[in-house]
Design a protein around this motif. Structure first.
Motif, PDB file in Angstrom:
ATOM      1  N   TYR A 121      -0.314  -2.552  -8.908  1.00 24.03           N
ATOM      2  CA  TYR A 121      -1.060  -2.098  -7.751  1.00 24.03           C
ATOM      3  C   TYR A 121      -2.023  -0.951  -8.054  1.00 24.03           C
ATOM      4  CZ  TYR A 121       2.626  -4.812  -5.528  1.00 24.03           C
ATOM      5  OH  TYR A 121       3.490  -5.822  -5.183  1.00 24.03           O
ATOM      6  N   GLN A 122      -1.770  -0.212  -9.124  1.00 27.63           N
ATOM      7  CA  GLN A 122      -2.581   0.963  -9.410  1.00 27.63           C
ATOM      8  C   GLN A 122      -3.463   0.810 -10.646  1.00 27.63           C
ATOM      9  OE1 GLN A 122       0.014   4.628  -8.971  1.00 27.63           O
ATOM     10  NE2 GLN A 122       1.605   3.045  -8.818  1.00 27.63           N
ATOM     11  N   GLU A 123      -3.038  -0.048 -11.562  1.00 27.61           N
ATOM     12  CA  GLU A 123      -3.697  -0.124 -12.866  1.00 27.61           C
ATOM     13  C   GLU A 123      -5.124  -0.672 -12.791  1.00 27.61           C
ATOM     14  OE1 GLU A 123       0.754  -0.493 -13.586  1.00 27.61           O
ATOM     15  OE2 GLU A 123      -0.737  -1.075 -12.090  1.00 27.61           O
ATOM     16  N   TRP A 124      -5.442  -1.424 -11.744  1.00 28.01           N
ATOM     17  CA  TRP A 124      -6.757  -2.069 -11.669  1.00 28.01           C
ATOM     18  C   TRP A 124      -7.886  -1.085 -11.344  1.00 28.01           C
ATOM     19  CZ3 TRP A 124      -9.568  -1.661  -7.211  1.00 28.01           C
ATOM     20  CH2 TRP A 124      -8.874  -1.240  -6.056  1.00 28.01           C
ATOM     21  N   ILE A 125      -7.532   0.082 -10.777  1.00 31.49           N
ATOM     22  CA  ILE A 125      -8.562   1.008 -10.289  1.00 31.49           C
ATOM     23  C   ILE A 125      -9.503   1.469 -11.390  1.00 31.49           C
ATOM     24  CG2 ILE A 125      -8.894   3.388  -9.490  1.00 31.49           C
ATOM     25  CD1 ILE A 125      -8.266   2.003  -7.108  1.00 31.49           C
ATOM     26  N   ARG A 126      -8.945   1.934 -12.510  1.00 34.38           N
ATOM     27  CA  ARG A 126      -9.795   2.505 -13.556  1.00 34.38           C
ATOM     28  C   ARG A 126     -10.782   1.491 -14.126  1.00 34.38           C
ATOM     29  NH1 ARG A 126      -9.528   7.065 -16.976  1.00 34.38           N
ATOM     30  NH2 ARG A 126      -7.452   7.613 -16.234  1.00 34.38           N
ATOM     31  N   HIS A 177     -15.982   5.919  -2.952  1.00 37.91           N
ATOM     32  CA  HIS A 177     -15.485   7.268  -2.693  1.00 37.91           C
ATOM     33  C   HIS A 177     -13.954   7.288  -2.578  1.00 37.91           C
ATOM     34  CE1 HIS A 177     -19.749   7.825  -1.725  1.00 37.91           C
ATOM     35  NE2 HIS A 177     -19.550   9.116  -1.890  1.00 37.91           N
ATOM     36  N   ILE A 178     -13.379   6.289  -1.959  1.00 37.75           N
ATOM     37  CA  ILE A 178     -11.922   6.231  -1.836  1.00 37.75           C
ATOM     38  C   ILE A 178     -11.273   5.953  -3.191  1.00 37.75           C
ATOM     39  CG2 ILE A 178      -9.984   5.097  -0.690  1.00 37.75           C
ATOM     40  CD1 ILE A 178     -11.691   6.776   1.170  1.00 37.75           C
ATOM     41  N   MET A 179     -11.908   5.107  -4.004  1.00 41.07           N
ATOM     42  CA  MET A 179     -11.373   4.832  -5.344  1.00 41.07           C
ATOM     43  C   MET A 179     -11.348   6.101  -6.193  1.00 41.07           C
ATOM     44  SD  MET A 179     -13.291   1.215  -6.141  1.00 41.07           S
ATOM     45  CE  MET A 179     -12.576   0.901  -7.759  1.00 41.07           C
ATOM     46  N   ILE A 180     -12.438   6.854  -6.127  1.00 39.02           N
ATOM     47  CA  ILE A 180     -12.507   8.102  -6.899  1.00 39.02           C
ATOM     48  C   ILE A 180     -11.453   9.087  -6.390  1.00 39.02           C
ATOM     49  CG2 ILE A 180     -13.972  10.084  -7.440  1.00 39.02           C
ATOM     50  CD1 ILE A 180     -16.380   8.180  -7.316  1.00 39.02           C
ATOM     51  N   THR A 181     -11.263   9.134  -5.078  1.00 42.34           N
ATOM     52  CA  THR A 181     -10.225  10.000  -4.508  1.00 42.34           C
ATOM     53  C   THR A 181      -8.842   9.611  -5.016  1.00 42.34           C
ATOM     54  OG1 THR A 181     -11.541  10.317  -2.520  1.00 42.34           O
ATOM     55  CG2 THR A 181      -9.202  10.801  -2.342  1.00 42.34           C
ATOM     56  N   TYR A 182      -8.582   8.321  -5.060  1.00 44.95           N
ATOM     57  CA  TYR A 182      -7.279   7.868  -5.555  1.00 44.95           C
ATOM     58  C   TYR A 182      -7.085   8.270  -7.013  1.00 44.95           C
ATOM     59  CZ  TYR A 182      -3.393   5.059  -7.042  1.00 44.95           C
ATOM     60  OH  TYR A 182      -2.186   4.677  -7.568  1.00 44.95           O
ATOM     61  N   SER A 220      -6.129  12.031  -6.788  1.00 45.06           N
ATOM     62  CA  SER A 220      -4.971  12.538  -6.045  1.00 45.06           C
ATOM     63  C   SER A 220      -3.894  11.497  -5.775  1.00 45.06           C
ATOM     64  CB  SER A 220      -5.439  13.100  -4.705  1.00 45.06           C
ATOM     65  OG  SER A 220      -5.997  12.061  -3.909  1.00 45.06           O
ATOM     66  N   GLY A 221      -4.166  10.239  -6.084  1.00 42.65           N
ATOM     67  CA  GLY A 221      -3.172   9.211  -5.792  1.00 42.65           C
ATOM     68  C   GLY A 221      -3.132   8.803  -4.336  1.00 42.65           C
ATOM     69  N   ARG A 222      -4.127   9.181  -3.563  1.00 40.89           N
ATOM     70  CA  ARG A 222      -4.183   8.824  -2.152  1.00 40.89           C
ATOM     71  C   ARG A 222      -5.305   7.809  -1.904  1.00 40.89           C
ATOM     72  NH1 ARG A 222      -3.708  14.581  -1.610  1.00 40.89           N
ATOM     73  NH2 ARG A 222      -1.653  15.208  -0.811  1.00 40.89           N
ATOM     74  N   GLY A 223      -5.035   6.879  -0.981  1.00 41.92           N
ATOM     75  CA  GLY A 223      -6.086   5.954  -0.562  1.00 41.92           C
ATOM     76  C   GLY A 223      -6.079   4.613  -1.261  1.00 41.92           C
ATOM     77  N   LEU A 224      -4.965   4.239  -1.905  1.00 42.17           N
ATOM     78  CA  LEU A 224      -4.930   2.975  -2.643  1.00 42.17           C
ATOM     79  C   LEU A 224      -5.121   1.786  -1.706  1.00 42.17           C
ATOM     80  CD1 LEU A 224      -4.544   1.473  -5.286  1.00 42.17           C
ATOM     81  CD2 LEU A 224      -2.066   1.587  -4.933  1.00 42.17           C
ATOM     82  N   LYS A 225      -4.377   1.777  -0.594  1.00 43.72           N
ATOM     83  CA  LYS A 225      -4.485   0.669   0.352  1.00 43.72           C
ATOM     84  C   LYS A 225      -5.888   0.600   0.960  1.00 43.72           C
ATOM     85  CE  LYS A 225       0.384   0.304   1.706  1.00 43.72           C
ATOM     86  NZ  LYS A 225       1.360   0.413   2.817  1.00 43.72           N
ATOM     87  N   THR A 226      -6.426   1.771   1.268  1.00 34.78           N
ATOM     88  CA  THR A 226      -7.774   1.800   1.840  1.00 34.78           C
ATOM     89  C   THR A 226      -8.800   1.248   0.855  1.00 34.78           C
ATOM     90  OG1 THR A 226      -7.125   3.793   3.050  1.00 34.78           O
ATOM     91  CG2 THR A 226      -9.468   3.267   2.990  1.00 34.78           C
ATOM     92  N   SER A 227      -8.651   1.604  -0.427  1.00 38.28           N
ATOM     93  CA  SER A 227      -9.552   1.079  -1.461  1.00 38.28           C
ATOM     94  C   SER A 227      -9.507  -0.435  -1.491  1.00 38.28           C
ATOM     95  CB  SER A 227      -9.157   1.623  -2.841  1.00 38.28           C
ATOM     96  OG  SER A 227      -9.282   3.010  -2.899  1.00 38.28           O
ATOM     97  N   MET A 228      -8.289  -0.982  -1.442  1.00 36.67           N
ATOM     98  CA  MET A 228      -8.137  -2.436  -1.485  1.00 36.67           C
ATOM     99  C   MET A 228      -8.801  -3.096  -0.278  1.00 36.67           C
ATOM    100  SD  MET A 228      -4.211  -2.900  -2.757  1.00 36.67           S
ATOM    101  CE  MET A 228      -3.741  -2.683  -4.495  1.00 36.67           C
TER     102      MET A 228
END
Length: 845
Positions: free
Chosen positions: A225-230, A285-290, A293-301
């Protein structure tokens, strides 16, 4: 043989691309599922993908070859191109039609797939499995295959023959192998260099949104759930930059080509691309925030999935025909609306189901967000972008809502706003102001530790400077609209605040400044939009107060100026003179005076009637044939001050009955502080014969050389005997006389040379005419005993144009801001890619 074969090859390649897309998707799917045979499945999937890419490239080459070589037996080539189009506009023909635009989209996905496989092995199988399902759907749009037992047609082929589309035409009944000599041609509004680069840029932006979408679904699929962001972040930044650039290119095309006086008309098709871009920027912006800080993962998706679905929705709006009555840019329904809807609903359903299924497993931060945290302000900014997109989405989708309501046999009375520009602008200006403000405040919270004590300390200096600058502007400009003042203040504040952050970042690491630079660019764009739209000034006012025509609208009669040929007319600070119609030569790209050109049977070839000098040298001699762009006429308008020419503009116009009459494009004088935007609003229809009056006889003493024609002074320069005419030599018993008459027009001399011939006891009178003066002259008779010559004179409407001119202040601030925004994006992309590369290299170790 080759001409028919190339279409068959192209169609076969489309079928191959469709099948291999499905096979590749299946292969990558099992490469994820079957860990034991992972490499075998991956090899199979890659092989299928490479065959798919070859097939797509081959399809592109086949279609362009058909267009470029004028194979008009194919409907696509006949419907979108013509013999005399320059090569660059033949490229535009490729994507003018629906089939070509789908093929362009497929092509970009193929290119991106090749890059993706190379740069990210870890996510290759799951992401490419999703990637290739999308490709299969797109390939089906141009498949052009009919399933007979269910009478179902899948897609429309760009390789279908003209006789298969127009089966009812009598010519195909008589000769099935008939091939037209010429095509219908490219839409004149698309004959612009921006149309060569704007559509492929925009479709590349569309294609790029698939990459982060594939990453998200892969992450949900694999429970990563988190690894795809970078790895997804650089792709998302590139998508936003390219799509934003494509949108602005379209705006610049509209500014240069259309005559509504601007670059954005809130047309539903424009809105359909603007909406997903806003959501895409919010997701970044939400992806960069995540990441921080680790916040906003669901919102990014949610935001990234929404971006891709909105891209599909925008294409449904444009290509289904649902906007046919509300947009000048949309396609008509070619029978693919059902497929487009299935395409949209399929990926919406898959995304929503997968998101719901994994929702509870997606990690969330339980730490409460403080009002003084950067996360809070980024979320506020993203929410503002989302609300701005939602407002445009709701109004733009009214035709879709009506169509849905009608499915239930209910008549819908929902109508789009009567004045869409005012409707959208009056709301969006407040969103723009909020975005400008938040882009400034958010940067301070992002880069500095802010609390109640340090908040004013951080913001006070930029706020005071912004207030001083805004106050100075308000003193110079009569600005009373509250919304304008707010937008001006917030945009200036954004520039000052982001510049302060930029200076501090420059001392530490310039690579971190991409966001600040992009925000400065956006703020400059807002200022440029405010002044060029809000303070655009019409300078071509009708000073006479007399309406030109009762058929014209009130604004047309009020905001346009009538210019007679060569007659100076005062317009604001300028004296403007209409010098006459011109046509552009193909070789030198210079404007030729139509008064000295004779038409031929080919509208793209003319014969010049006098020697033509260019840059001091004679480049054409009298009688030479010159190739021109015959479809378009340019109207030379000279702007003068104090009797001196300041500049000359050549607005373009074309009478095109198929497109509703006059198609006009502006010409623009660009200055650093303002543009002078000029376009033709009405002309004498060049396709209609002039309505000449009955002939009046004017007797002129051959020794007295001055007389009057239609209020103009005329001089009988000379009368001479001629011994041949147009290559026909006269016998001794035959005679020919040519008179040369000089007519003094408005500050210009015109020459008429009527001819009088006696052959075989018959009299021939060959007239000469000047459309500029509305005069046609013949030699009616010669009476030697009275030393008199009689001229037959007919008059018609003198040549004129009705023209509109506007000043567009500070519009260059908009275009400069665009470049700065793109540079900021590039800097951010470079930074995020280097971070991803370091991460990937660590994984490989």
């Amino acid at each position: 043989m080759f001409r028919s074969l190339i279409g068959q090859i192209g169609h076969l390649l489309v079928i191959i691309s469709f099948i291999t897309a499905i096979l590749s998707s299946i292969g990558f799917f099992f490469a994820v599922r079957e860990k034991v045979n992972e490499n075998s499945w991956k090899t199979f999937a890659r092989t299928s993908f490479y065959i798919h890419v070859i097939a797509v490239f081959g399809t592109v080459i086949s279609l362009f070859a058909i267009i470029y070589n004028h194979y008009y037996e194919y409907h696509y080539a006949w419907n979108h191109s013509s013999n005399n189009l320059p090569t660059q506009y033949m490229i535009s023909c490729f994507w003018e039609g629906q089939e070509g635009s789908f093929l362009l989209w497929i092509f970009w996905h193929s290119v991106l797939g090749l890059i993706f496989i190379r740069v990210n092995k870890y996510w290759e199988a799951p992401a490419m499995s999703i990637f290739m399902v999308v490709q299969a759907f797109l390939a089906s749009m141009i498949l052009g295959v009919v399933i007979p037992w269910v009478n179902l047609k899948i897609g429309t082929s760009p390789f279908i023959l003209l006789r298969e589309v127009m089966t009812d035409l009598p010519v195909f009944q008589l000769n099935p192998d008939f091939v037209p000599e010429d095509g219908t041609g490219l839409n004149p509004l698309l004959q612009n260099y921006w149309m060569v680069i704007h559509p492929p840029t925009t479709f590349l932006g569309f294609a790029l949104t698939l990459v982060p979408f594939s990453y998200i679904l892969s992450g949900l699929w694999l429970k990563k759930y988190q690894e795809w962001i970078r790895p997804a972040l650089p792709w998302t930044l590139v998508a936003a930059m390219i799509l934003g650039t494509g949108i602005l290119m379209g705006g610049y095309w509209a500014y240069e080509t259309l005559n509504f006086g601007g670059y954005w008309n809130w047309d539903p098709v424009e809105n359909a691309v603007y909406i997903p871009w806003l959501v895409l920027v919010a997701s970044i912006h939400i992806m960069i925030t995540y990441r921080k800080s680790g916040r906003g993962l669901k919102t990014s998706m949610i935001l990234l999935i929404s971006t891709f679905i909105l891209i599909l929705y925008s294409n449904y709006l444009v290509k289904s025909g649902v906007l046919e009555d509300t947009s000048v840019h949309s396609f008509t329904d070619m029978g693919m609306s059902g497929q487009l809807l299935i395409y949209l609903l399929f990926f919406t359903f898959i995304s929503v189901v997968l998101l719901i299924k994994r929702w509870k497993e997606i990690p969330v931060s339980k730490i409460e967000v403080s009002t003084y945290s950067r996360e809070f302000w980024v979320f506020i900014g993203a929410t503002t972008l989302g609300l701005a997109a939602f407002q445009v989405f709701v109004t733009t989708s009214i035709p879709v809502f009506n169509a849905i309501i009608k499915l239930f046999n209910i008549d819908s009375n929902i109508a789009p706003p009567p004045d869409p520009i005012a409707h959208y602008s009056n709301i969006q200006i407040w969103f723009a102001s909020a975005i400008a403000l938040l882009s400034a405040i958010g940067q301070f919270f992002w880069w500095q530790k802010i609390d109640k004590k340090t908040l004013w300390q951080a913001l006070s200096t930029p706020a005071i400077i912004a207030m001083l600058i805004t106050s100075a502007i308000l003193l110079l400009i009569d600005m009373h609209e509250a919304s304008y003042i707010v937008l001006m203040s917030t945009a200036v504040f954004s520039i000052i605040a982001n510049s302060k952050i930029l200076i501090s970042l420059r001392k530490s690491n310039i690579k971190l400044s991409g966001g600040s630079i992009a925000h400065i660019g956006i703020a400059m764009m807002l200022i440029g939009i405010l002044f060029s739209s809000g303070y655009s000034k019409v300078i071509s006012l009708n000073a006479s107060g007399i309406p030109y025509s009762k058929n014209f609208s009130e604004s047309m009669n009020r905001e346009n100026i009538l210019l007679w040929r060569d007659a100076p007319q005062q317009m604001d600070q300028y004296s403007v003179i209409y010098r006459g119609p011109r046509v552009e030569s193909r070789k030198e790209n210079i404007y030729l005076d139509k008064d000295f050109l004779s038409p031929t049977s080919d509208q793209n070839e003319v014969i010049i009637e006098r020697d033509l000098k260019y840059k001091g040298e004679i480049i054409y001699q009298k009688g030479d044939t010159i190739e021109v762009y015959g479809e378009n006429t340019y109207y030379e308008v000279e702007y003068q001050k104090d009797g001196k020419t300041e500049f000359t503009l050549f607005p373009r116009a074309q009478v095109n009955e198929a497109m509703g009459g006059l198609i006009a494009s502006p010409d623009i004088r660009r200055n650093w502080e303002k543009d002078i935007y000029t376009h033709v609003s009405s002309i004498i229809n060049p396709n209609e014969e002039l309505d000449w009056s009955e002939i009046e006889i004017e007797s002129v003493d051959m020794n007295s050389d001055t007389f009057f024609i239609n209020d103009f002074i005329a001089y009988l320069e000379r009368i001479e005997r001629i011994y041949e005419y147009e290559g026909i030599k006269f016998k001794d018993t035959e005679a020919g006389v040519k008179a040369q008459v000089k007519v003094m027009g408005n500050n210009k001399e015109y020459f008429l040379e009527p001819v009088f011939i006696i052959r075989n006891d018959l009299v021939g009178r060959i007239p000469d005419e000047s459309t500029a003066l509305g005069i046609k002259m013949t030699i009616h008779n010669i009476i030697p005993e009275n030393n008199e010559i009689q001229f037959g004179i007919s008059t018609a409407q003198k040549d004129y144009i009705i023209m509109k001119a506007m000043e567009k202040p500070l519009i260059n601030v908009l275009w400069i801001g665009t470049l700065i925004m793109v540079f900021g994006f590039c800097l951010a992309i470079y930074r995020r890619y280097t971070e991803f590369k370091k991460m990937r290299d660590k994984q490989l170790e």
